[in-house]
Scaffold this active site. Structure first.
Site, PDB file in Angstrom:
ATOM      1  N   LYS A  74       1.025  -0.822   0.078  1.00 54.61           N
ATOM      2  CA  LYS A  74       0.522   0.209   0.067  1.00 54.61           C
ATOM      3  C   LYS A  74       1.066   1.173   0.189  1.00 54.61           C
ATOM      4  O   LYS A  74       0.386   2.443  -0.609  1.00 54.61           O
ATOM      5  CB  LYS A  74      -1.121  -0.288   1.186  1.00 54.61           C
ATOM      6  CG  LYS A  74      -1.939  -1.358   1.430  1.00 54.61           C
ATOM      7  CD  LYS A  74      -2.664  -1.557   2.012  1.00 54.61           C
ATOM      8  CE  LYS A  74      -3.849  -2.354   2.267  1.00 54.61           C
ATOM      9  NZ  LYS A  74      -3.787  -3.473   1.654  1.00 54.61           N
TER      10      LYS A  74
HETATM   11  C1  PLP Z   1      -4.474  -4.720   1.128  1.00 59.39           C
HETATM   12  C2  PLP Z   1      -3.499  -5.686   1.587  1.00 59.39           C
HETATM   13  C3  PLP Z   1      -4.289  -6.821   0.059  1.00 59.39           C
HETATM   14  C4  PLP Z   1      -5.444  -6.627  -0.397  1.00 59.39           C
HETATM   15  O1  PLP Z   1      -5.724  -5.482  -1.812  1.00 59.39           O
HETATM   16  P1  PLP Z   1      -7.335  -5.480  -2.178  1.00 59.39           P
HETATM   17  O2  PLP Z   1      -6.321  -4.865  -3.295  1.00 59.39           O
HETATM   18  O3  PLP Z   1      -7.604  -4.350  -1.671  1.00 59.39           O
HETATM   19  O4  PLP Z   1      -7.730  -6.583  -2.402  1.00 59.39           O
HETATM   20  C5  PLP Z   1      -3.742  -7.497  -0.022  1.00 59.39           C
HETATM   21  N1  PLP Z   1      -2.492  -8.029   0.929  1.00 59.39           N
HETATM   22  C6  PLP Z   1      -1.684  -6.956   1.604  1.00 59.39           C
HETATM   23  C7  PLP Z   1      -0.431  -7.734   2.311  1.00 59.39           C
HETATM   24  C8  PLP Z   1      -2.181  -6.292   2.035  1.00 59.39           C
HETATM   25  O5  PLP Z   1      -1.709  -4.714   1.864  1.00 59.39           O
END
Ligand code: PLP
Length: 383
Positions: A96
């Site tokens: 993120k």
């Molecule tokens: C946020 C996150 C996800 C999920 O992400 P989306 O794109 O919202 O489905 C999966 N794995 C990790 C490590 C994350 O931080």
């Protein structure tokens, strides 16, 4: 580029409009829920560049300046065509960091232009909170309030969130799980006058800007994986996407629609609504969020699926709206046959498959990749 609402009930907006008007909508039943999606994807690009290209490059450079890897995102080549896209070289080690650091720069750019201030309110099960805090800490036009479910995040994430000593960062430890923690946030965002007065916004993965940045890493990965772009047709690359809120999945699917030859394989944990939707057309809530080791994927409502439905329906906002309104009323929808069968169409390379696995599988998979990487490094005389 103009952005249109997936439900066709709000006038089109430009990128700036999409950046600011989203996020709050998910949490409030009283406001009209709109997910923005570029109108130009399937037709022609519209007018209105929201940020000048030179400025954009500057903002992105600034966003990536704190990444530890000089390539920012690195593709690690393992055996037999298996590659790992290392999206974890940001400040908090979560993928993120990539989209949030860019989104925070875009936000700041528009806020300075508007001479405005916003307060970002975030509920988190871990990754989002840390990455959101890092992306806006020390920014003068933004305050951030994070609700942190005590005992439900990892120790390192808790420390990441509670040790940033900037005046614009406010973290509150709260009792309860991530579902319960959503309640006060929903209540706050349901008070439209309050939200307006205090310029509240959210930065969860429904925000278009985050999806946009994630689309870029699908393209980047593809170009890294394919030795030459001179062949016709272009080679197909299979991408395994771990997903919770379907943000990364929607980004990959939109990239596909633009023409990127990828096949998406979705990995979920025991919170398997996306698996059931793709396999059986069963888009229905299960009883409660199940806690797993992959807490960032412990999500009940994968709200970005609305963007996928919109694209599957051939950009039909009536169909999307009916579907989503039914889901909001009854928390359960059987996808219409025409829509569900779309995903099996073998035309081009548009396919979705789901690899259902629990967090142990995810760990196993990563462990396997790690073992291969170490083996490769040894072969090279690395450590
Ligand atoms: C946020 C996150 C996800 C999920 O992400 P989306 O794109 O919202 O489905 C999966 N794995 C990790 C490590 C994350 O931080």
């Amino acid at each position: 580029m103009w952005y249109v609402s997936t439900r066709g009930i709000a006038p089109r907006v430009n990128f700036e409009g999409a950046l600011f008007s989203e996020g709050t909508s998910r949490l409030s039943r009283t406001t009209i829920l709109c997910l923005w999606i570029p109108s130009g994807i399937l037709k022609r690009p519209g007018p209105s560049l929201a940020i000048h290209p030179t400025t954009l490059t500057d903002l992105i450079d600034r966003a990536f300046s704190r990444f530890r890897h000089r390539e920012v995102v690195h593709l690690s080549r393992l055996r037999n065509g298996l590659n790992v896209l290392e999206l974890w070289h940001g400040v908090t080690y979560a993928f993120k960091d990539l989209s949030l650091s860019c989104t925070a720069q875009f936000l700041q750019y528009f806020l300075e232009k508007r001479e405005k201030h916003v307060t970002v309110v975030v509920g988190t099960s871990g990754d989002t909170g840390s990455a959101a805090i890092e992306s806006v800490q020390g920014t003068k036009n933004v305050d951030i309030i994070v609700l942190l479910p005590k005992g439900h995040c990892t120790k390192i994430q808790e420390l990441q969130m509670t040790t940033v000593l900037k005046e614009n960062v406010h973290v509150f430890g709260v009792e309860g799980n991530s579902d319960e923690l959503d309640e006060p946030i929903k209540t706050v965002f349901a008070d439209v006058a309050f939200v307006k007065k205090h310029n509240l916004m959210s930065l969860n993965s429904i925000n278009w800007s985050r999806v946009l940045v994630q689309m870029a890493h699908h393209f980047f990965a593809y170009f890294q994986c394919t030795p030459s772009l001179d062949t016709h047709p272009l080679p197909l690359v299979e991408v395994v996407v771990p997903t919770g809120a379907a943000g990364n999945l929607a980004a990959g699917y939109i990239a596909q629609k633009i023409g990127l030859p990828i096949r998406l394989v979705v990995a979920v944990n025991r919170n398997d609504i996306i698996h059931r939707t793709v396999q059986q057309g069963d888009f229905s809530l299960s009883e409660a969020v199940k806690s797993t080791l992959a807490s960032a994927m412990d999500i009940q409502v994968p709200y970005n699926m609305e963007r996928v439905f919109w694209l599957l329906s051939g950009c039909d906002s009536q169909v999307t709206r009916a579907l989503m309104e039914q889901f909001e009323r009854t928390q359960s929808v059987n996808l219409p046959k025409e829509l569900h069968s779309k995903r099996w169409e073998r035309q081009d390379y548009e396919q979705m498959a789901v690899m259902e696995c629990d967090s142990c599988c995810v760990e196993l998979c990563l462990g396997n990749c790690g073992a291969q990487k170490r083996e490769r490094d040894r072969g090279r005389g690395g450590g």
